[in-house]
Scaffold this motif. Structure first.
Motif, PDB file in Angstrom:
ATOM      1  N   LEU A 180       0.832  -1.206   0.000  1.00  0.00           N
ATOM      2  CA  LEU A 180       0.000   0.000   0.000  1.00  0.00           C
ATOM      3  C   LEU A 180       0.866   1.255   0.000  1.00  0.00           C
ATOM      4  N   ASN A 181       1.938   1.255   0.802  1.00  0.00           N
ATOM      5  CA  ASN A 181       2.847   2.401   0.819  1.00  0.00           C
ATOM      6  C   ASN A 181       3.525   2.582  -0.524  1.00  0.00           C
ATOM      7  N   ALA A 182       3.959   1.478  -1.135  1.00  0.00           N
ATOM      8  CA  ALA A 182       4.631   1.561  -2.427  1.00  0.00           C
ATOM      9  C   ALA A 182       3.711   2.178  -3.479  1.00  0.00           C
ATOM     10  N   ILE A 183       2.449   1.757  -3.493  1.00  0.00           N
ATOM     11  CA  ILE A 183       1.487   2.299  -4.461  1.00  0.00           C
ATOM     12  C   ILE A 183       1.230   3.778  -4.185  1.00  0.00           C
ATOM     13  N   ALA A 184       1.010   4.101  -2.897  1.00  0.00           N
ATOM     14  CA  ALA A 184       0.690   5.485  -2.531  1.00  0.00           C
ATOM     15  C   ALA A 184       1.823   6.437  -2.893  1.00  0.00           C
ATOM     16  N   PHE A 185       3.058   6.052  -2.589  1.00  0.00           N
ATOM     17  CA  PHE A 185       4.181   6.939  -2.868  1.00  0.00           C
ATOM     18  C   PHE A 185       4.508   6.983  -4.356  1.00  0.00           C
ATOM     19  N   ALA A 186       4.288   5.883  -5.061  1.00  0.00           N
ATOM     20  CA  ALA A 186       4.494   5.886  -6.511  1.00  0.00           C
ATOM     21  C   ALA A 186       3.529   6.846  -7.195  1.00  0.00           C
ATOM     22  N   ILE A 187       2.344   7.018  -6.624  1.00  0.00           N
ATOM     23  CA  ILE A 187       1.364   7.960  -7.172  1.00  0.00           C
ATOM     24  C   ILE A 187       1.676   9.392  -6.746  1.00  0.00           C
ATOM     25  N   CYS A 188       1.966   9.578  -5.454  1.00  0.00           N
ATOM     26  CA  CYS A 188       2.017  10.924  -4.884  1.00  0.00           C
ATOM     27  C   CYS A 188       3.334  11.656  -5.138  1.00  0.00           C
ATOM     28  N   ILE A 189       4.463  10.952  -5.107  1.00  0.00           N
ATOM     29  CA  ILE A 189       5.744  11.645  -5.263  1.00  0.00           C
ATOM     30  C   ILE A 189       5.849  12.364  -6.614  1.00  0.00           C
ATOM     31  N   PRO A 190       5.503  11.729  -7.742  1.00  0.00           N
ATOM     32  CA  PRO A 190       5.539  12.485  -9.007  1.00  0.00           C
ATOM     33  C   PRO A 190       4.547  13.646  -9.031  1.00  0.00           C
ATOM     34  N   LEU A 191       3.379  13.453  -8.418  1.00  0.00           N
ATOM     35  CA  LEU A 191       2.381  14.520  -8.412  1.00  0.00           C
ATOM     36  C   LEU A 191       2.791  15.686  -7.519  1.00  0.00           C
ATOM     37  N   LEU A 192       3.621  15.418  -6.514  1.00  0.00           N
ATOM     38  CA  LEU A 192       4.083  16.475  -5.616  1.00  0.00           C
ATOM     39  C   LEU A 192       5.269  17.258  -6.175  1.00  0.00           C
ATOM     40  N   LYS A 193       5.922  16.718  -7.176  1.00  0.00           N
ATOM     41  CA  LYS A 193       7.148  17.340  -7.687  1.00  0.00           C
ATOM     42  C   LYS A 193       6.957  18.793  -8.116  1.00  0.00           C
ATOM     43  N   PRO A 194       5.876  19.168  -8.799  1.00  0.00           N
ATOM     44  CA  PRO A 194       5.721  20.570  -9.215  1.00  0.00           C
ATOM     45  C   PRO A 194       5.582  21.542  -8.046  1.00  0.00           C
ATOM     46  N   TYR A 195       5.243  21.028  -6.876  1.00  0.00           N
ATOM     47  CA  TYR A 195       5.002  21.914  -5.733  1.00  0.00           C
ATOM     48  C   TYR A 195       6.202  22.023  -4.800  1.00  0.00           C
ATOM     49  N   ARG A 196       7.312  21.400  -5.153  1.00  0.00           N
ATOM     50  CA  ARG A 196       8.476  21.387  -4.260  1.00  0.00           C
ATOM     51  C   ARG A 196       9.247  22.688  -4.258  1.00  0.00           C
ATOM     52  N   HIS A 197       9.055  23.519  -5.267  1.00  0.00           N
ATOM     53  CA  HIS A 197       9.823  24.746  -5.382  1.00  0.00           C
ATOM     54  C   HIS A 197       8.884  25.939  -5.534  1.00  0.00           C
ATOM     55  N   VAL A 198       9.268  27.034  -4.924  1.00  0.00           N
ATOM     56  CA  VAL A 198       8.539  28.292  -5.090  1.00  0.00           C
ATOM     57  C   VAL A 198       9.539  29.350  -5.546  1.00  0.00           C
ATOM     58  N   ALA A 199       9.002  30.412  -6.158  1.00  0.00           N
ATOM     59  CA  ALA A 199       9.883  31.455  -6.678  1.00  0.00           C
ATOM     60  C   ALA A 199      10.726  32.075  -5.567  1.00  0.00           C
ATOM     61  N   LYS A 200      10.105  32.274  -4.401  1.00  0.00           N
ATOM     62  CA  LYS A 200      10.832  32.854  -3.285  1.00  0.00           C
ATOM     63  C   LYS A 200      10.232  32.334  -1.986  1.00  0.00           C
ATOM     64  N   MET A 201      11.074  31.768  -1.137  1.00  0.00           N
ATOM     65  CA  MET A 201      10.617  31.281   0.160  1.00  0.00           C
ATOM     66  C   MET A 201      10.671  32.427   1.162  1.00  0.00           C
ATOM     67  N   PRO A 202       9.520  32.886   1.672  1.00  0.00           N
ATOM     68  CA  PRO A 202       9.523  34.003   2.617  1.00  0.00           C
ATOM     69  C   PRO A 202      10.270  33.654   3.892  1.00  0.00           C
ATOM     70  N   LEU A 203      10.822  34.682   4.527  1.00  0.00           N
ATOM     71  CA  LEU A 203      11.490  34.495   5.807  1.00  0.00           C
ATOM     72  C   LEU A 203      10.459  34.195   6.875  1.00  0.00           C
ATOM     73  N   ILE A 204      10.686  33.138   7.632  1.00  0.00           N
ATOM     74  CA  ILE A 204       9.743  32.737   8.671  1.00  0.00           C
ATOM     75  C   ILE A 204      10.076  33.468   9.963  1.00  0.00           C
ATOM     76  N   ALA A 205       9.155  34.299  10.424  1.00  0.00           N
ATOM     77  CA  ALA A 205       9.318  34.991  11.705  1.00  0.00           C
ATOM     78  C   ALA A 205       8.441  34.293  12.738  1.00  0.00           C
ATOM     79  N   ARG A 206       9.068  33.690  13.714  1.00  0.00           N
ATOM     80  CA  ARG A 206       8.344  32.898  14.688  1.00  0.00           C
ATOM     81  C   ARG A 206       7.466  33.774  15.571  1.00  0.00           C
ATOM     82  N   ARG A 207       6.241  33.327  15.834  1.00  0.00           N
ATOM     83  CA  ARG A 207       5.361  33.979  16.782  1.00  0.00           C
ATOM     84  C   ARG A 207       5.421  33.235  18.113  1.00  0.00           C
ATOM     85  N   TRP A 208       5.004  33.920  19.166  1.00  0.00           N
ATOM     86  CA  TRP A 208       5.191  33.373  20.509  1.00  0.00           C
ATOM     87  C   TRP A 208       4.459  32.059  20.726  1.00  0.00           C
TER      88      TRP A 208
END
Length: 265
Positions: A124-152
């Motif tokens: 089940l894991n093999a099937i799920a990851f074989a489907i999801c990893i290629p579909l997630l590839k376009p979302y792995r990069h963004v033009a600019k990663m904003p600076l994360i400012a931690r809140r309390w």
């Protein structure tokens, strides 16, 4: 000291230990950037403390059966991540995160209905990851990663969520048995907290990039669960837990090293 008071104090101590663990991991994650942070996030930050404390209360057979139920739930988590990554490109946090968590709950409920074998969980894991990893590839990069400012409240919120999960798992394990315990123990607290905390601050696409980069690390986490099931049966809970943790760490270190080589190339 009464037995009830002893149980409550011990439970609070366990929840505090789990909270301290997630606070430390959260600080490291926020200072490491999205790629390294994603690898750290896929370590057993919430499931690890849950299974450690379960091992103190139950025998190796209970832990092994719980791990067997946790393994297919890992497949539900990657579908949750994919759902969020797709929806977060256009929709608000409430819609994106709400839909993703709802999907996980539905899949977890379905998975709980079956008695899984190790082979079935791995397939089940093999099937799920074989489907999801290629579909997630376009979302792995963004033009600019904003600076994360931690809140309390960021880290206290994560700590509270993990502590609540540990408390729920440890308290309910005796009543619901190993199969349901294994499902509850893998509730994606870390992913959920990332959605709730990061989305309003850095936007959906940037948050989706963090989760999308977690896909390969989550695959290693599934292998760690499989190792836990096998090692606990053969060597007992302490060695089994150590072997599972070592598997997750070794897998993520290998991913980190591979990423460095690709960057140099």
């Amino acid at each position: 000291m009464s037995p009830d008071l002893h149980f409550i104090l011990l439970l609070v101590l366990r929840m505090a230990v789990a909270a301290a663990f997630v606070v430390s991991a959260s600080i490291i994650t926020e200072r490491s950037g999205p790629v390294i942070g994603a690898l750290i996030a896929t370590l057993p930050i919430s499931a690890g403390p849950s299974y450690t404390f379960l091992a103190l209360d139950h025998d190796a057979a209970f832990i092994a059966e719980g791990a067997l139920s946790s393994l297919p739930v890992n497949a539900a988590t990657i579908f949750m991540g994919l759902t969020y990554a797709v929806l977060a490109q256009r929709f608000s946090m409430s819609i994106s995160a709400g839909s993703a968590i709802a999907l996980w709950l539905v899949l977890g409920t379905i998975i709980r209905q079956f008695a899984w074998t190790l082979a079935g969980g791995l397939i089940l894991n093999a099937i799920a990851f074989a489907i999801c990893i290629p579909l997630l590839k376009p979302y792995r990069h963004v033009a600019k990663m904003p600076l994360i400012a931690r809140r309390w409240y960021d880290i206290p919120l994560r700590a509270a969520l993990v502590a609540s999960l540990v408390g729920t798992v440890v308290t309910a394990s005796t009543w619901v048995g190993p199969r349901v315990t294994g499902v509850i123990a893998l509730f994606p607290i870390v992913f959920s907290s990332m959605m709730l905390i990061l989305h309003p601050r850095i936007g959906g696409p940037a948050t989706a990039a963090v989760l999308a980069n977690s896909a390969w690390g989550l695959l290693g986490f599934g292998l760690g669960i499989a190792v836990l099931h096998i090692a606990v049966l053969h060597f007992g809970s302490p060695i089994g837990l150590c072997c599972a943790l070592a598997t997750c760490i070794a897998w993520n270190l290998a991913l980190w090293q591979l990423g460095r080589r690709k960057a140099k190339a």
